[in-house]
Scaffold this motif. Sequence first.
Motif, PDB file in Angstrom:
ATOM      1  N   THR A 244     -22.604 -12.640 -37.535  1.00 26.08           N
ATOM      2  CA  THR A 244     -21.164 -12.560 -37.307  1.00 26.08           C
ATOM      3  C   THR A 244     -20.392 -12.844 -38.589  1.00 26.08           C
ATOM      4  O   THR A 244     -19.445 -12.132 -38.918  1.00 26.08           O
ATOM      5  CB  THR A 244     -20.758 -13.578 -36.211  1.00 26.08           C
ATOM      6  OG1 THR A 244     -21.514 -13.311 -35.034  1.00 26.08           O
ATOM      7  CG2 THR A 244     -19.287 -13.474 -35.903  1.00 26.08           C
TER       8      THR A 244
ATOM      9  N   ARG B 296     -29.006 -17.222 -36.249  1.00 28.83           N
ATOM     10  CA  ARG B 296     -29.044 -15.832 -36.725  1.00 28.83           C
ATOM     11  C   ARG B 296     -27.805 -15.073 -36.271  1.00 28.83           C
ATOM     12  O   ARG B 296     -27.244 -14.282 -37.024  1.00 28.83           O
ATOM     13  CB  ARG B 296     -30.306 -15.131 -36.230  1.00 28.83           C
ATOM     14  CG  ARG B 296     -31.555 -15.575 -36.990  1.00 28.83           C
ATOM     15  CD  ARG B 296     -32.736 -14.771 -36.591  1.00 28.83           C
ATOM     16  NE  ARG B 296     -33.145 -15.227 -35.247  1.00 28.83           N
ATOM     17  CZ  ARG B 296     -33.980 -14.593 -34.466  1.00 28.83           C
ATOM     18  NH1 ARG B 296     -34.525 -13.486 -34.859  1.00 28.83           N
ATOM     19  NH2 ARG B 296     -34.279 -15.079 -33.289  1.00 28.83           N
ATOM     20  N   LEU B 297     -27.363 -15.312 -35.039  1.00 25.19           N
ATOM     21  CA  LEU B 297     -26.146 -14.669 -34.534  1.00 25.19           C
ATOM     22  C   LEU B 297     -24.928 -15.119 -35.327  1.00 25.19           C
ATOM     23  O   LEU B 297     -24.049 -14.309 -35.661  1.00 25.19           O
ATOM     24  CB  LEU B 297     -25.963 -14.983 -33.050  1.00 25.19           C
ATOM     25  CG  LEU B 297     -24.707 -14.395 -32.397  1.00 25.19           C
ATOM     26  CD1 LEU B 297     -24.739 -12.883 -32.452  1.00 25.19           C
ATOM     27  CD2 LEU B 297     -24.588 -14.882 -30.966  1.00 25.19           C
TER      28      LEU B 297
END
Length: 61
Positions: free
Chosen positions: A13, A8-9
């Motif tokens: 990003t 998810r990060l």
Amino acid sequence: MRESAGRRLAYATLFAILAGLLVAFWNPIEHFKADLRADGQGFKFSIELASHLLELGAKRL
């Protein structure tokens, strides 16, 4: 079915970078404002032209 926090990060990003590039190279708000200004000027010109033609037609009568 839930994705990991790392994935998810990574997606967050990636989308943040893409959004930054989109705004840096193609600012949609500025294009929208320019379109509105052009439309407004075109409308003003068409009204002026129509009034001028109406005046010419009235003079002939």
